[in-house]
Design a protein around this motif. Structure first.
Motif, PDB file in Angstrom:
ATOM      1  N   ASP A  35       0.837  -1.200   0.000  1.00 10.02           N
ATOM      2  CA  ASP A  35       0.000   0.000   0.000  1.00 10.02           C
ATOM      3  C   ASP A  35       0.871   1.249   0.000  1.00 10.02           C
ATOM      4  N   LEU A  36       1.905   1.245   0.827  1.00  5.19           N
ATOM      5  CA  LEU A  36       2.766   2.416   0.964  1.00  5.19           C
ATOM      6  C   LEU A  36       3.510   2.716  -0.333  1.00  5.19           C
ATOM      7  N   LEU A  37       4.041   1.696  -0.982  1.00  6.10           N
ATOM      8  CA  LEU A  37       4.816   1.911  -2.199  1.00  6.10           C
ATOM      9  C   LEU A  37       3.937   2.312  -3.387  1.00  6.10           C
ATOM     10  N   PHE A  38       2.669   1.962  -3.331  1.00  2.06           N
ATOM     11  CA  PHE A  38       1.767   2.394  -4.395  1.00  2.06           C
ATOM     12  C   PHE A  38       1.020   3.684  -4.028  1.00  2.06           C
ATOM     13  N   HIS A  39       1.396   4.284  -2.897  1.00  2.00           N
ATOM     14  CA  HIS A  39       0.894   5.613  -2.518  1.00  2.00           C
ATOM     15  C   HIS A  39       1.852   6.616  -3.153  1.00  2.00           C
ATOM     16  N   LEU A  40       1.544   7.060  -4.352  1.00  2.00           N
ATOM     17  CA  LEU A  40       2.504   7.776  -5.189  1.00  2.00           C
ATOM     18  C   LEU A  40       2.449   9.287  -4.971  1.00  2.00           C
ATOM     19  N   PRO A  41       3.568   9.967  -5.202  1.00  2.00           N
ATOM     20  CA  PRO A  41       3.599  11.433  -5.084  1.00  2.00           C
ATOM     21  C   PRO A  41       2.687  12.090  -6.118  1.00  2.00           C
ATOM     22  N   PHE A  42       2.128  13.241  -5.752  1.00  2.00           N
ATOM     23  CA  PHE A  42       1.335  13.992  -6.729  1.00  2.00           C
ATOM     24  C   PHE A  42       2.114  15.186  -7.277  1.00  2.00           C
ATOM     25  N   ARG A  43       3.268  15.499  -6.672  1.00  2.00           N
ATOM     26  CA  ARG A  43       4.182  16.496  -7.234  1.00  2.00           C
ATOM     27  C   ARG A  43       5.555  16.297  -6.598  1.00  2.00           C
ATOM     28  N   ALA A 200      10.278   0.986 -11.691  1.00  2.00           N
ATOM     29  CA  ALA A 200       9.303   2.065 -11.837  1.00  2.00           C
ATOM     30  C   ALA A 200       8.939   2.671 -10.487  1.00  2.00           C
ATOM     31  N   LEU A 201       8.688   1.821  -9.490  1.00  2.00           N
ATOM     32  CA  LEU A 201       8.342   2.329  -8.164  1.00  2.00           C
ATOM     33  C   LEU A 201       9.506   3.103  -7.555  1.00  2.00           C
ATOM     34  N   SER A 202      10.724   2.585  -7.707  1.00  2.00           N
ATOM     35  CA  SER A 202      11.901   3.288  -7.175  1.00  2.00           C
ATOM     36  C   SER A 202      12.044   4.653  -7.824  1.00  2.00           C
ATOM     37  N   LYS A 203      11.843   4.726  -9.130  1.00  3.14           N
ATOM     38  CA  LYS A 203      11.973   5.991  -9.851  1.00  3.14           C
ATOM     39  C   LYS A 203      10.936   7.011  -9.411  1.00  3.14           C
ATOM     40  N   LYS A 220       3.593  10.780 -18.665  1.00  2.00           N
ATOM     41  CA  LYS A 220       4.272  10.421 -19.905  1.00  2.00           C
ATOM     42  C   LYS A 220       5.650   9.814 -19.668  1.00  2.00           C
ATOM     43  N   HIS A 221       6.102   9.789 -18.418  1.00  2.00           N
ATOM     44  CA  HIS A 221       7.404   9.199 -18.097  1.00  2.00           C
ATOM     45  C   HIS A 221       7.287   7.672 -18.174  1.00  2.00           C
ATOM     46  N   PRO A 222       8.348   6.983 -18.628  1.00  2.25           N
ATOM     47  CA  PRO A 222       8.279   5.513 -18.714  1.00  2.25           C
ATOM     48  C   PRO A 222       7.885   4.838 -17.397  1.00  2.25           C
ATOM     49  N   ALA A 223       8.305   5.401 -16.258  1.00  2.00           N
ATOM     50  CA  ALA A 223       7.948   4.791 -14.968  1.00  2.00           C
ATOM     51  C   ALA A 223       6.441   4.846 -14.734  1.00  2.00           C
ATOM     52  N   VAL A 224       5.817   5.969 -15.117  1.00  2.00           N
ATOM     53  CA  VAL A 224       4.369   6.095 -14.951  1.00  2.00           C
ATOM     54  C   VAL A 224       3.658   5.172 -15.944  1.00  2.00           C
ATOM     55  N   LYS A 225       4.139   5.141 -17.177  1.00  2.00           N
ATOM     56  CA  LYS A 225       3.527   4.274 -18.196  1.00  2.00           C
ATOM     57  C   LYS A 225       3.588   2.809 -17.765  1.00  2.00           C
ATOM     58  N   ARG A 226       4.668   2.455 -17.062  1.00  5.97           N
ATOM     59  CA  ARG A 226       4.810   1.068 -16.593  1.00  5.97           C
ATOM     60  C   ARG A 226       3.699   0.722 -15.604  1.00  5.97           C
ATOM     61  N   LEU A 227       3.397   1.644 -14.692  1.00  2.62           N
ATOM     62  CA  LEU A 227       2.329   1.376 -13.728  1.00  2.62           C
ATOM     63  C   LEU A 227       0.961   1.376 -14.402  1.00  2.62           C
ATOM     64  N   VAL A 228       0.799   2.243 -15.412  1.00  2.00           N
ATOM     65  CA  VAL A 228      -0.463   2.254 -16.156  1.00  2.00           C
ATOM     66  C   VAL A 228      -0.664   0.907 -16.847  1.00  2.00           C
TER      67      VAL A 228
END
Length: 433
Positions: A35-43, A200-203, A220-228
């Protein structure tokens, strides 16, 4: 996931998380390390470099470093502590409306100070209002600058950004030791140029200073696209699993077409190619012995209701009942009026069941549904009330299904469920959106 997966490690495993902190974190939906690692930053904030005071721009988050020139309490419309900071390229003011005597005393002239915040125009030029800051100490000086962009997380009362960053940093160490299982084949990731889930999570939690923040925030970053991609694959697998589960149930074979042919002949317009194609697919599905689970999506005025009428007439002609449910009485009334206009010439009465219906009329409708004389009913949430029983429900049509809870949709399906020698039989389901 392997043994000791991130989802099996409670958040209390982390240093500094006791029962009280765990309760506060639970308000954010954070119960375990996954849960914590998928609680992603918003900025993100850039605290990796120092900006000269002479180069400051209003409302841009920056780090500055300089010497305290003065710190004085000013009495005006509102008492405030003003601290002047200079670095050789210019001077800027720090303004605090809430402060203590100890804070003022610590801001001694000549001390080195590092400040993070967004300068804004004030009465004394650019000012930082209640910025974060650090002061040097004789034995250690200032700590090193951050090596990565600083994430800013969604939070709640009692959980600070500092706490979330600290806990996420600990969880990232567990991520390396307990990497999540990859749902996407490595070959597909290579072809797509996307990182692993662990990368992706580390990035996303620790982006480099030269990572384009706009790509991270715009998805649009590859790390975000990976989670999508991960989410889409998981959703698709879940749907396939659900569809496979549907195969365990039986459904009535609904194959009547004569009634709809009569309706079609009476229409003052011809069906579009898309309507004909979708109706053909529905007829093929409903003729099978397993429950149909179809979603028809289209703009307002695209003819979804007529497609639903074709499915309803196939069920009625096959000797089964139909229930059409909409989230509001206004939308349900529109469906009722359309169906009455089309079905009345075919000798089919469209019944009505909604919260505004009187007690006597409600009892009559319930009785007609129970004995099978009501072949089609249109209504709202009232359709899945306990008092409503169907004789042979073969098709449910749900409009704007996202407005109903999963249990509400299931409860309507359960009203047509009965056990046979071959197992449970449930109605076909058509949803419109």
């Amino acid at each position: 996931m392997a043994s000791d997966s991130l989802s099996s490690l409670p958040i209390t495993r982390l240093k500094g998380v006791g029962p009280a902190a765990a309760e506060r974190l639970a308000k954010l939906g954070l119960h375990n390390l996954e849960d914590l690692l998928f609680h992603l930053p918003f900025r993100y904030e850039d605290r990796t470099r120092i900006t000269p005071i002479g180069g400051l721009r209003p409302e841009t988050g920056v780090v500055i470093e300089g010497q305290v020139m003065a710190a004085d309490v000013i009495f005006g419309r509102r008492r405030s502590l003003l601290c002047k900071v200079a670095d050789g390229t210019g001077m800027v003011t720090l303004r605090f409306y809430h402060f203590s005597a100890a804070q003022k005393n610590n801001l001694e002239r000549g001390r080195t100070i590092r400040v993070y915040g967004e300068p804004r125009p004030g009465s004394a030029g650019l000012e930082f209002y209640h910025p974060e800051y650090q002061l040097d100490y004789a034995d250690s000086g200032l700590p090193p600058l951050e090596k990565a962009l600083t994430p800013v997380y969604p939070t709640t009362d009692g959980v600070s950004q500092k706490t979330l960053r600290n806990l996420t940093g600990q969880a990232l160490h567990y991520l390396q030791a307990h990497p999540p299982q990859e749902l996407i084949p490595a070959q597909l990731l290579d072809q797509s140029g996307l990182p692993s889930l662990t990368q992706a999570l580390s990035k996303l939690h620790n982006p480099n200073p030269d990572d384009p923040v706009n790509l991270l925030l715009e998805g649009k970053h590859p790390a975000v696209k990976r989670l999508v991609m991960e989410e889409m694959v998981a959703h698709q697998l879940g749907m396939l699993q659900k569809r496979a589960g549907q195969k365990a149930f039986h459904a009535p074979r609904l194959s009547g077409q004569t009634l709809f042919e009569k309706l079609q002949a009476s229409l003052p317009f011809a069906l579009t190619g898309a309507q004909q194609r979708v109706i053909g697919e529905l007829m093929g599905d409903m003729a099978k012995p397993h429950p149909m689970l179809r979603l028809v999506q289209g703009d307002v005025g695209s003819g979804k209701t007529l497609v639903a009428a074709a499915a309803a007439l196939a069920a009625i002609e096959s000797g089964y009942q139909v229930a059409l449910m909409a989230p509001t009485e206004l939308l349900a009334e529109q469906h009722r009026d359309n169906f009455r206009h089309w079905l009345a010439p075919l000798g089919i009465e469209v019944h009505w069941l909604a919260g505004s219906l009187g007690i006597k009329a409600r009892r009559e409708t319930n009785a007609a549904l129970a004995d099978g004389s009501a072949r089609i009913v249109v209504g709202t949430h009232a359709l899945f009330q306990e008092a409503v029983q169907f004789h042979r429900l073969g098709l449910t049509i749900i409009d704007e299904q996202h407005r109903f809870g999963v249990q509400q949709r299931l409860s309507l399906r359960e009203k047509g469920r009965f056990d046979t020698a071959n197992g449970s039989q449930v109605p076909h389901q058509l949803t419109l959106t």
